[in-house]
Design a protein around this motif. Structure first.
Motif, mmCIF file in Angstrom:
data_model
loop_
_atom_site.group_PDB
_atom_site.id
_atom_site.type_symbol
_atom_site.label_atom_id
_atom_site.label_comp_id
_atom_site.label_asym_id
_atom_site.label_seq_id
_atom_site.Cartn_x
_atom_site.Cartn_y
_atom_site.Cartn_z
ATOM 1 N N MET A 155 0.822 -1.211 0.000
ATOM 2 C CA MET A 155 0.000 0.000 0.000
ATOM 3 C C MET A 155 0.859 1.266 0.000
ATOM 4 N N GLU A 156 2.065 1.129 -0.537
ATOM 5 C CA GLU A 156 2.970 2.272 -0.598
ATOM 6 C C GLU A 156 2.517 3.269 -1.665
ATOM 7 N N PRO A 157 2.930 4.547 -1.540
ATOM 8 C CA PRO A 157 2.631 5.522 -2.584
ATOM 9 C C PRO A 157 3.186 5.071 -3.936
ATOM 10 N N VAL A 158 2.589 5.575 -5.020
ATOM 11 C CA VAL A 158 2.917 5.140 -6.376
ATOM 12 C C VAL A 158 3.387 6.331 -7.198
ATOM 13 N N TRP A 159 4.424 6.110 -8.020
ATOM 14 C CA TRP A 159 4.897 7.153 -8.925
ATOM 15 C C TRP A 159 3.982 7.205 -10.150
ATOM 16 N N ILE A 160 3.506 8.403 -10.504
ATOM 17 C CA ILE A 160 2.716 8.590 -11.714
ATOM 18 C C ILE A 160 3.236 9.831 -12.445
ATOM 19 N N GLU A 161 2.857 9.945 -13.705
ATOM 20 C CA GLU A 161 3.224 11.139 -14.474
ATOM 21 C C GLU A 161 2.075 12.133 -14.422
ATOM 22 N N ARG A 162 2.402 13.372 -14.085
ATOM 23 C CA ARG A 162 1.383 14.412 -14.005
ATOM 24 C C ARG A 162 1.985 15.723 -14.490
ATOM 25 N N GLY A 164 3.634 16.426 -17.057
ATOM 26 C CA GLY A 164 4.978 16.310 -17.605
ATOM 27 C C GLY A 164 6.063 15.969 -16.608
ATOM 28 N N ARG A 165 5.689 15.673 -15.372
ATOM 29 C CA ARG A 165 6.716 15.300 -14.393
ATOM 30 C C ARG A 165 6.226 14.148 -13.534
ATOM 31 N N ASN A 166 7.155 13.427 -12.951
ATOM 32 C CA ASN A 166 6.810 12.294 -12.107
ATOM 33 C C ASN A 166 6.561 12.749 -10.672
ATOM 34 N N VAL A 167 5.452 12.294 -10.119
ATOM 35 C CA VAL A 167 5.113 12.622 -8.735
ATOM 36 C C VAL A 167 4.673 11.347 -8.024
ATOM 37 N N LYS A 168 4.844 11.313 -6.717
ATOM 38 C CA LYS A 168 4.429 10.159 -5.925
ATOM 39 C C LYS A 168 3.122 10.500 -5.219
ATOM 40 N N VAL A 169 2.121 9.635 -5.404
ATOM 41 C CA VAL A 169 0.811 9.891 -4.825
ATOM 42 C C VAL A 169 0.293 8.640 -4.110
ATOM 43 N N ASP A 170 -0.732 8.810 -3.303
ATOM 44 C CA ASP A 170 -1.391 7.701 -2.628
ATOM 45 C C ASP A 170 -1.917 6.711 -3.667
ATOM 46 N N PHE A 171 -1.889 5.415 -3.349
ATOM 47 C CA PHE A 171 -2.291 4.392 -4.324
ATOM 48 C C PHE A 171 -3.748 4.544 -4.748
ATOM 49 N N ILE A 172 -4.584 5.073 -3.880
ATOM 50 C CA ILE A 172 -5.992 5.266 -4.242
ATOM 51 C C ILE A 172 -6.108 6.286 -5.367
ATOM 52 N N GLU A 173 -5.322 7.347 -5.265
ATOM 53 C CA GLU A 173 -5.315 8.360 -6.316
ATOM 54 C C GLU A 173 -4.659 7.831 -7.577
#
Length: 242
Positions: A155-162, A164-173
């Motif tokens: 249940m760790e935070p996940v890296w996503i692209e937003r 144009g840059r990579n950000v780490k967000v909660d897995f639910i998001e």
């Protein structure tokens, strides 16, 4: 923008290409969010994502708690060795199941089982912004709560692209479970007598060596915002399909 043709939605045809042309669903909507071209290809059956070990693992656990394990095992012989035992990559499935069945709250109540022992795989249909939608609830407690079961690596935070840059967000998001909850809430409310929205809870279990179990209720403000996003975008996606 409705599809008026009669179509009887069942467990057997729920994921069929024909059903996708009569009803929009959560997974379809999220596919269109990522890429409209790929979303359309999936709807038309032109591209099917290959089943992954992680997906098969989670589907096994889902089938167990939905009382559909016998059918699932018949359809997935690749999970077993010649001697009939599970392959090593699936060897801790029973540990995950046992952890769910024995998780208790501060009062000693089997809390995960309590939430997962609702009506299994309940199908409902309705409309959002004029678009027909279908839902299939893992565990439905009428008048009380909608529960969706998730089996995850962790249940760790996940890296996503937003932007144009990579950000780490909660897995639910990251996995847009807010959209799933919003659609389930809205369609269930349309089918209930009082039309009130029920809490949407994720029953999450991890595949770690010591499985972690959590019940996570998504706040209503996030579900409301997600529903507005669905209302704004679903008509365009549905028009693309048809």
């Amino acid at each position: 923008m409705e599809n008026k043709e009669e179509f009887n939605l069942t467990n057997e045809n729920y994921h069929s290409t024909e059903a996708r042309h009569h009803y929009f669903g959560t997974s379809m909507f999220k596919e269109f969010l990522k890429c409209e071209k790929m979303g359309l290809a999936r709807v038309n059956g032109e591209f099917e994502e290959k089943s992954s070990d992680a997906l098969t693992f989670g589907s096994y656990v889902d089938a167990y708690f939905s009382n559909e394990l016998d059918q699932f095992l018949t359809e997935h012989p690749e999970m077993f060795k010649k001697d009939g035992t599970l392959l090593a990559k699936y060897s801790n499935i029973q540990d995950v199941i046992d952890s769910i069945e024995h998780t208790v709250d501060e009062n000693g109540e089997l809390i995960m089982l309590k939430y997962l022992n609702g009506e299994k795989q309940r199908i409902m249909t309705g409309e959002i912004a004029g678009v027909p939608f279908k839902i299939k609830m893992d565990s439905y407690h009428p008048g009380k709560v909608i529960v969706d079961q998730k089996v995850m690596k962790d249940m760790e935070p996940v890296w996503i692209e937003r932007d144009g840059r990579n950000v780490k967000v909660d897995f639910i998001e990251a996995y847009r479970y807010d959209i799933q909850g919003a659609i389930y809430q809205e369609i269930e409310a349309q089918n209930s007598k009082d039309h009130k929205k029920l809490p949407f809870v994720l029953a999450v279990t991890t595949k770690e060596e010591c499985p972690n179990n959590e019940l996570i209720r998504i706040d209503q403000e996030y579900l409301d915002a997600a529903l507005e996003e669905v209302k704004a975008k679903a008509p365009r996606y549905w028009a693309i399909i048809h």
